[in-house]
Scaffold this motif. Structure first.
Motif, PDB file in Angstrom:
ATOM      1  N   VAL A  14       0.842  -1.202   0.000  1.00  0.00           N
ATOM      2  CA  VAL A  14       0.000   0.000   0.000  1.00  0.00           C
ATOM      3  C   VAL A  14       0.873   1.246   0.000  1.00  0.00           C
ATOM      4  N   GLY A  15       0.252   2.381  -0.261  1.00  0.00           N
ATOM      5  CA  GLY A  15       0.976   3.649  -0.223  1.00  0.00           C
ATOM      6  C   GLY A  15       0.319   4.652  -1.135  1.00  0.00           C
ATOM      7  N   SER A  16       0.863   5.842  -1.161  1.00  0.00           N
ATOM      8  CA  SER A  16       0.395   6.843  -2.100  1.00  0.00           C
ATOM      9  C   SER A  16       0.691   6.364  -3.518  1.00  0.00           C
ATOM     10  N   SER A  17      -0.209   6.649  -4.456  1.00  0.00           N
ATOM     11  CA  SER A  17       0.017   6.273  -5.839  1.00  0.00           C
ATOM     12  C   SER A  17       1.329   6.868  -6.350  1.00  0.00           C
ATOM     13  N   ARG A  18       2.078   6.097  -7.150  1.00  0.00           N
ATOM     14  CA  ARG A  18       3.383   6.452  -7.715  1.00  0.00           C
ATOM     15  C   ARG A  18       4.481   6.463  -6.655  1.00  0.00           C
ATOM     16  N   SER A  19       4.318   5.624  -5.623  1.00  0.00           N
ATOM     17  CA  SER A  19       5.321   5.531  -4.555  1.00  0.00           C
ATOM     18  C   SER A  19       6.112   4.235  -4.597  1.00  0.00           C
ATOM     19  N   GLY A  20       5.945   3.461  -5.663  1.00  0.00           N
ATOM     20  CA  GLY A  20       6.712   2.220  -5.781  1.00  0.00           C
ATOM     21  C   GLY A  20       5.947   0.969  -5.429  1.00  0.00           C
ATOM     22  N   THR A  21       4.623   1.063  -5.293  1.00  0.00           N
ATOM     23  CA  THR A  21       3.839  -0.128  -4.951  1.00  0.00           C
ATOM     24  C   THR A  21       3.898  -1.168  -6.066  1.00  0.00           C
ATOM     25  N   THR A  22       3.829  -0.726  -7.319  1.00  0.00           N
ATOM     26  CA  THR A  22       3.877  -1.672  -8.440  1.00  0.00           C
ATOM     27  C   THR A  22       5.244  -2.330  -8.529  1.00  0.00           C
ATOM     28  N   MET A  23       6.301  -1.559  -8.362  1.00  0.00           N
ATOM     29  CA  MET A  23       7.640  -2.131  -8.379  1.00  0.00           C
ATOM     30  C   MET A  23       7.800  -3.179  -7.284  1.00  0.00           C
ATOM     31  N   MET A  24       7.315  -2.882  -6.071  1.00  0.00           N
ATOM     32  CA  MET A  24       7.424  -3.850  -4.982  1.00  0.00           C
ATOM     33  C   MET A  24       6.600  -5.093  -5.291  1.00  0.00           C
ATOM     34  N   GLY A  25       5.418  -4.914  -5.894  1.00  0.00           N
ATOM     35  CA  GLY A  25       4.624  -6.069  -6.284  1.00  0.00           C
ATOM     36  C   GLY A  25       5.362  -6.948  -7.271  1.00  0.00           C
ATOM     37  N   ARG A  26       6.076  -6.337  -8.221  1.00  0.00           N
ATOM     38  CA  ARG A  26       6.847  -7.119  -9.204  1.00  0.00           C
ATOM     39  C   ARG A  26       8.006  -7.853  -8.537  1.00  0.00           C
ATOM     40  N   ILE A  27       8.659  -7.196  -7.585  1.00  0.00           N
ATOM     41  CA  ILE A  27       9.757  -7.850  -6.853  1.00  0.00           C
ATOM     42  C   ILE A  27       9.244  -9.097  -6.143  1.00  0.00           C
ATOM     43  N   LEU A  28       8.138  -8.961  -5.433  1.00  0.00           N
ATOM     44  CA  LEU A  28       7.584 -10.099  -4.692  1.00  0.00           C
ATOM     45  C   LEU A  28       7.067 -11.181  -5.630  1.00  0.00           C
ATOM     46  N   HIS A  29       6.530 -10.779  -6.781  1.00  0.00           N
ATOM     47  CA  HIS A  29       5.974 -11.745  -7.738  1.00  0.00           C
ATOM     48  C   HIS A  29       7.045 -12.689  -8.270  1.00  0.00           C
ATOM     49  N   ARG A  30       8.294 -12.272  -8.241  1.00  0.00           N
ATOM     50  CA  ARG A  30       9.375 -13.118  -8.735  1.00  0.00           C
ATOM     51  C   ARG A  30       9.793 -14.178  -7.720  1.00  0.00           C
ATOM     52  N   HIS A  31       9.154 -14.168  -6.563  1.00  0.00           N
ATOM     53  CA  HIS A  31       9.394 -15.242  -5.586  1.00  0.00           C
ATOM     54  C   HIS A  31       8.485 -16.418  -5.927  1.00  0.00           C
ATOM     55  N   PRO A  32       8.997 -17.637  -5.858  1.00  0.00           N
ATOM     56  CA  PRO A  32       8.194 -18.800  -6.281  1.00  0.00           C
ATOM     57  C   PRO A  32       6.945 -19.063  -5.454  1.00  0.00           C
ATOM     58  N   THR A  33       6.866 -18.531  -4.238  1.00  0.00           N
ATOM     59  CA  THR A  33       5.693 -18.792  -3.406  1.00  0.00           C
ATOM     60  C   THR A  33       4.677 -17.654  -3.426  1.00  0.00           C
ATOM     61  N   VAL A  34       4.976 -16.570  -4.166  1.00  0.00           N
ATOM     62  CA  VAL A  34       4.122 -15.379  -4.143  1.00  0.00           C
ATOM     63  C   VAL A  34       3.504 -15.140  -5.528  1.00  0.00           C
ATOM     64  N   HIS A  35       2.231 -14.803  -5.531  1.00  0.00           N
ATOM     65  CA  HIS A  35       1.559 -14.398  -6.772  1.00  0.00           C
ATOM     66  C   HIS A  35       0.988 -12.999  -6.570  1.00  0.00           C
ATOM     67  N   THR A  36       1.511 -12.030  -7.346  1.00  0.00           N
ATOM     68  CA  THR A  36       1.052 -10.650  -7.241  1.00  0.00           C
ATOM     69  C   THR A  36      -0.086 -10.397  -8.218  1.00  0.00           C
ATOM     70  N   PHE A  37      -1.116  -9.751  -7.722  1.00  0.00           N
ATOM     71  CA  PHE A  37      -2.302  -9.451  -8.512  1.00  0.00           C
ATOM     72  C   PHE A  37      -2.178  -8.088  -9.188  1.00  0.00           C
ATOM     73  N   HIS A  38      -2.975  -7.887 -10.240  1.00  0.00           N
ATOM     74  CA  HIS A  38      -3.157  -6.543 -10.764  1.00  0.00           C
ATOM     75  C   HIS A  38      -3.893  -5.733  -9.686  1.00  0.00           C
ATOM     76  N   GLU A  39      -3.936  -4.420  -9.858  1.00  0.00           N
ATOM     77  CA  GLU A  39      -4.691  -3.595  -8.916  1.00  0.00           C
ATOM     78  C   GLU A  39      -6.176  -3.952  -9.027  1.00  0.00           C
ATOM     79  N   LEU A  40      -6.740  -4.469  -7.947  1.00  0.00           N
ATOM     80  CA  LEU A  40      -8.124  -4.942  -7.967  1.00  0.00           C
ATOM     81  C   LEU A  40      -9.124  -3.863  -7.557  1.00  0.00           C
ATOM     82  N   HIS A  41      -8.670  -2.891  -6.791  1.00  0.00           N
ATOM     83  CA  HIS A  41      -9.550  -1.796  -6.359  1.00  0.00           C
ATOM     84  C   HIS A  41     -10.856  -2.329  -5.758  1.00  0.00           C
ATOM     85  N   PHE A  42     -10.700  -3.379  -4.952  1.00  0.00           N
ATOM     86  CA  PHE A  42     -11.867  -3.980  -4.294  1.00  0.00           C
ATOM     87  C   PHE A  42     -12.476  -3.002  -3.295  1.00  0.00           C
ATOM     88  N   PHE A  43     -11.628  -2.449  -2.423  1.00  0.00           N
ATOM     89  CA  PHE A  43     -12.127  -1.479  -1.448  1.00  0.00           C
ATOM     90  C   PHE A  43     -12.559  -0.210  -2.188  1.00  0.00           C
TER      91      PHE A  43
END
Length: 344
Positions: A14-43
């Protein structure tokens, strides 16, 4: 009403938009046990306070289908609202998920996160919608196994990125429609961006000492990627993998995408100093964000705003704010609650 209690591990970036949330999601997605989602905007779009139950099964299927569409078709970027292709999968998911109407939207949301992660061979879902920062109390309470990574970035770099965000369509993100580029242009005003940055860091303040919340500075990731990502892995309880650092260099508002280049680009920090922002823009942003800037050790710049431009910016602010509100109405289920969280 009986809601499902589930302490399985999940990650929310989480964070303010354009603060690196997408980059962090991509970093975590490269871990074999983690699956990063697109922005779902559920809330806000599918859940808000007071909408925690379904009246019938059809409502639950609708929410599940929308979530599957957003994840599988990147529908939030394309603005394609047709989720009919995922109706059958949504029906099956609801059939095997929490009972309806005892369960609510949050239970469907949780089920989609873990089911979709498992479909990709991962145990840990990672949700990276920035605005989730305004719903930390609900996330921490209803996802007892969740770890929250709060990304924070110099608000002036955020301002610069937001100013140029409308250009993303022309810098490699051709899947972003021109209407979205226009919305990004309308959304931009230094007072608005400064307030949204301020609101996001204030929203995390009550949880800064929470054992399942960790603040990560964008600049820290760029300056010491290996050490920082190792610490993040320890926090979310996954082993560090060197491959996590080999993210594609895409998503910047300041340069063209380079999808064939991998690695964390340290040049994405401090670009606001290159005179792309006017002194007036920097002054307005700093004026709004002054107190939390001090909290996060972002030193204010000594700038001298142009008096004429300052007056014009002040006069333009209510116009752009009103236009932005109109263009974002459809993105909020409860407009007054959403505004209260951002402009309180």
């Amino acid at each position: 009403m009986a809601h499902v209690s589930d302490d399985r591990r999940s990650i929310f970036v989480v964070g303010s938009s354009r603060s690196g949330t997408t980059m962090m999601g991509r970093i975590l997605h490269r871990h074999p046990t983690v699956h990063t989602f697109h922005e779902l905007h559920f809330f806000e779009e599918m859940w808000s306070p007071g909408t925690d139950t379904f009246t019938d099964r059809a409502e639950a299927v609708d929410v599940a289908a929308r979530l599957l569409h957003l994840q599988r078709d990147a529908g939030y970027l394309s603005h394609d609202d047709d989720s009919s292709d995922h109706r059958a999968d949504a029906e099956a998911l609801i059939e095997n998920g929490p009972p309806v109407p005892d369960g609510g939207p949050l239970d469907v949301y949780r089920t989609v996160l873990f089911r979709e992660a498992a479909e990709h061979g991962a145990q840990v879902p990672c949700e990276q919608t920035p605005r989730n920062i305004f719903y930390l109390e609900t996330i921490l309470r209803r996802f007892p196994g969740a770890r929250v990574l709060h990304m924070v970035r110099d608000p002036r770099d955020v301002l610069l990125s937001q100013k140029r965000k409308w250009k993303r369509h022309f810098l490699g993100a051709s899947n972003i429609p021109l209407t979205e580029a226009f919305r990004s242009w309308v959304n931009y005003h230094p007072l608005t961006i400064g307030q949204l940055w301020r609101a996001s860091v204030q929203a995390v303040e009550p949880f800064r000492d929470h054992p399942r919340v960790r603040t990560v500075a964008f600049e820290e990731v760029l300056d010491a990627p290996t050490a920082t990502v190792r610490e993040i892995c320890e926090f979310v309880e996954i082993p560090f993998h060197e491959q996590m650092l080999s993210v594609r260099q895409i998503g910047s508002s300041n340069q063209e995408d380079c999808p064939n280049q991998r690695g964390i680009d340290p040049s994405r920090s401090g670009n606001w100093r290159e005179s792309i922002l006017s002194d007036t823009e920097v002054f307005l942003c700093q004026s709004v964000a002054a107190d939390p800037m001090e909290t996060y050790a972002y030193e204010p710049a000594n700038v001298c705003p142009n008096p004429v431009v300052l007056v014009l910016s002040a006069l333009l602010f209510p116009v752009k704010l009103g236009a932005a509100l109109l263009l974002n109405l459809q993105r909020m289920d409860n407009i007054w609650d959403a505004l209260r969280r951002r402009f309180r």
